[in-house]
Design a protein around this motif. Structure first.
Motif, mmCIF file in Angstrom:
data_model
loop_
_atom_site.group_PDB
_atom_site.id
_atom_site.type_symbol
_atom_site.label_atom_id
_atom_site.label_comp_id
_atom_site.label_asym_id
_atom_site.label_seq_id
_atom_site.Cartn_x
_atom_site.Cartn_y
_atom_site.Cartn_z
ATOM 1 N N UNK A 98 43.164 33.677 36.689
ATOM 2 C CA UNK A 98 42.594 35.373 37.424
ATOM 3 C C UNK A 98 43.380 35.025 38.746
ATOM 4 N N UNK A 99 44.108 35.938 39.377
ATOM 5 C CA UNK A 99 44.500 36.423 40.252
ATOM 6 C C UNK A 99 43.375 37.364 41.504
ATOM 7 N N UNK A 100 43.016 37.282 42.210
ATOM 8 C CA UNK A 100 42.265 38.790 42.762
ATOM 9 C C UNK A 100 43.175 38.268 44.229
ATOM 10 N N UNK A 101 43.673 39.463 44.934
ATOM 11 C CA UNK A 101 44.332 40.276 45.960
ATOM 12 C C UNK A 101 45.616 38.754 46.236
ATOM 13 N N UNK A 159 32.970 40.799 45.994
ATOM 14 C CA UNK A 159 32.000 40.441 47.974
ATOM 15 C C UNK A 159 32.621 41.706 47.813
ATOM 16 N N UNK A 160 33.923 41.539 48.481
ATOM 17 C CA UNK A 160 34.846 43.168 48.880
ATOM 18 C C UNK A 160 34.988 43.350 48.119
ATOM 19 N N UNK A 161 35.901 44.473 48.073
ATOM 20 C CA UNK A 161 37.210 45.388 47.884
ATOM 21 C C UNK A 161 37.963 44.365 47.074
ATOM 22 N N UNK A 162 38.595 43.499 46.053
ATOM 23 C CA UNK A 162 39.285 43.206 45.414
ATOM 24 C C UNK A 162 40.318 43.302 45.092
ATOM 25 N N UNK A 163 41.571 42.986 44.212
ATOM 26 C CA UNK A 163 42.890 43.328 42.783
ATOM 27 C C UNK A 163 42.589 42.382 42.462
ATOM 28 N N UNK A 164 42.114 42.643 40.833
ATOM 29 C CA UNK A 164 42.074 41.599 39.299
ATOM 30 C C UNK A 164 43.599 41.122 38.738
ATOM 31 N N UNK A 165 44.034 40.727 38.882
ATOM 32 C CA UNK A 165 44.373 40.044 37.614
ATOM 33 C C UNK A 165 43.765 39.693 36.679
ATOM 34 N N UNK A 166 43.993 39.268 35.262
ATOM 35 C CA UNK A 166 43.130 38.698 34.499
ATOM 36 C C UNK A 166 43.728 37.928 32.915
ATOM 37 N N UNK A 167 44.475 37.058 32.972
ATOM 38 C CA UNK A 167 44.998 37.065 31.962
ATOM 39 C C UNK A 167 45.358 36.285 30.940
ATOM 40 N N UNK A 168 44.977 36.095 29.608
ATOM 41 C CA UNK A 168 44.498 34.742 28.459
ATOM 42 C C UNK A 168 45.628 34.706 27.973
ATOM 43 N N UNK A 169 46.060 32.918 27.922
ATOM 44 C CA UNK A 169 47.668 32.637 27.675
ATOM 45 C C UNK A 169 47.126 31.557 26.572
ATOM 46 N N UNK A 170 48.433 30.999 25.903
ATOM 47 C CA UNK A 170 48.032 30.565 24.496
ATOM 48 C C UNK A 170 48.984 29.638 24.707
ATOM 49 N N UNK A 240 48.058 40.560 30.128
ATOM 50 C CA UNK A 240 47.231 40.475 31.078
ATOM 51 C C UNK A 240 46.845 41.469 31.540
ATOM 52 N N UNK A 241 46.330 41.617 32.582
ATOM 53 C CA UNK A 241 45.573 43.795 32.577
ATOM 54 C C UNK A 241 45.308 43.297 33.983
ATOM 55 N N UNK A 242 45.756 44.545 34.536
ATOM 56 C CA UNK A 242 44.835 44.645 36.229
ATOM 57 C C UNK A 242 43.647 45.686 36.550
ATOM 58 N N UNK A 243 42.907 45.202 37.777
ATOM 59 C CA UNK A 243 41.863 45.803 37.205
ATOM 60 C C UNK A 243 41.429 46.024 39.060
ATOM 61 N N UNK A 244 40.801 47.125 40.237
ATOM 62 C CA UNK A 244 40.433 47.263 41.005
ATOM 63 C C UNK A 244 38.888 47.434 41.157
#
Length: 412
Positions: A98-101, A159-170, A240-244
């Motif tokens: 997971x990446x945050x900002x 907790x504040x405005x954030x941008x996420x990148x979530x990945x599933x790794x094989x 992976x996908x991105x979410x704000x």
């Protein structure tokens, strides 16, 4: 069947030696009969906790969104220590990041880290805070109703405005060879799903191992995040996908996946994808509901102890591991380490028959039958092995015939 004991039974005391049931709460308070909690984890002295369904075992990691290993019952080949058959690590189909900002989370970024094993419904929950930006919680399951399928359920509260990148790794273990990676997108009027799939052969080529997974999104059909596939190298690929998220917003997603080999199915590659598609179509709520019902059914056979909260927790831990490492309807039998790793090479010893089988015979005879099937199905190879090492001949002690090994005295 519920059995009441005023003190800890001797049989289950002995089980602790073989099932590794020593994950204890950090806080000095009355032990919860169903939950084991660790609030202070030292990554340098961490062995992991296993959630398993009698076929697949998922071993935890102290690193966020990582899994130490995935162990699949019945998958053996020769590699590693000695020239003997060993358990195989399966594809690590639940590794994530997971990446945050734009910053990828690591262990050093966490605070308030906590792991809790729910033994009643077989889920391991990890929770922590990431700086002042988010609170994160995820739970691993080896779905009891689906022997080859696992799931991780993730919830992120901003907790504040954030941008996420979530990945599933094989990720393919080093012992596997000839790794092939595939990515498919299925787009139908009623569903859109992405399949991350890998296939490989075991060290000698004896087995084909396959795994597949997919995101399970909470958004209505057509509003899911766009999934991107990346191929990193021959042993690893990801989606992976991105979410704000706005401050105070909570977002949930899950990953469900299946792992199977040619020892279990004649067409493991397609079967892994079929099982993953089925899980994706079932949806997270139905999957977890049937999982909980299956464990409720198992716990109808319990040992309840009055007046000793720690003993009650210990016994539930031992029974949890017994139920997790064995399964009705198979011809598999647990090794001393069960599905918690590759210790003892996954071999089955007399310990199982002496210490584990009697408890299962009383509490769940349908599971105990699988342990008997393991011995019965392997009787002929055992006889061939005995023939290769010695010939059985009768010897006599007094008037009674005693069977001993050739060129070996019967003893005094």
């Amino acid at each position: 069947m519920t059995t009441h004991f005023p003190t800890l039974p001797r049989l289950l005391c002995a089980l602790a030696l073989f099932l590794g049931a020593a994950w204890r709460p950090a806080a000095a308070q009355t032990p919860d009969p169903w939950r084991l909690t660790a609030a202070q984890v030292d990554p340098r002295n961490y062995y992991g906790v296993t959630v398993a369904n009698g076929m697949l075992g998922v071993v935890s990691s102290p690193e966020p969104f990582q899994v130490k290993s995935v162990v699949l019952a019945g998958a053996y080949d020769q590699y590693g220590r000695g020239r003997v058959s060993n358990f195989l690590n399966s594809f690590n189909l639940l590794n994530m990041y997971l990446e945050v900002d734009g910053q990828r989370l690591s262990g050093k970024d966490m605070s308030n880290f906590r792991q809790e094993l729910d033994m009643q419904h077989a889920g391991l929950t990890t929770s922590f805070d990431y700086a002042d930006k988010a609170t994160i919680r995820y739970t691993h399951y080896a779905l009891r109703q689906l022997p080859y399928t696992v799931l991780v359920d993730v919830t992120i509260t901003a907790k504040k405005d954030v941008s996420l990148t979530a990945a599933s790794v094989m990720d393919a273990p080093d012992a596997l060879r000839e790794v092939q990676n595939y990515y498919n997108e299925i787009d139908r009027p009623h569903v859109t799903l992405s399949l991350l799939t890998s296939s490989a052969h075991s060290s000698t080529g004896k087995l084909q191992l396959c795994a597949s997974n997919s995101f399970l999104f909470s958004e209505p059909h057509g509003q899911e995040p766009k999934v991107i596939h990346e191929m990193w190298d021959s042993n690893m690929h990801l989606m992976k996908f991105n979410k704000v998220l706005k401050a105070g917003q909570t977002y949930s997603y899950a990953v469900a996946g299946s792992s199977i080999t040619s020892a279990h199915h004649a067409d493991p590659l397609n079967e892994a994808e079929r099982l993953t598609i089925f899980a994706r179509l079932e949806g997270k709520e139905r999957l977890l509901s049937f999982h909980a019902k299956a464990w409720d059914e198992l716990w109808k056979s319990d040992i309840q102890i009055q007046g000793d909260a720690q003993a009650q927790q210990d016994v539930h831990s031992m029974l949890y591991h017994l139920y997790s490492f064995s399964r009705a309807g198979t011809d598999y039998s647990p090794s001393p380490m069960g599905l918690s790793g590759l210790g003892y090479n996954g071999h089955v010893f007399w310990d199982t028959d002496v210490w584990m089988f009697p408890a299962l015979l009383v509490l769940h005879p349908e599971i105990a039958k699988s342990l008997l099937e393991y011995r019965f199905r392997r009787l002929e190879p055992a006889q061939r092995n005995a023939f290769s090492h010695a010939t059985r001949e009768p010897c006599t002690r007094g008037k009674a015939p005693i069977w001993g090994w050739k060129k070996r005295p019967c003893g005094p």
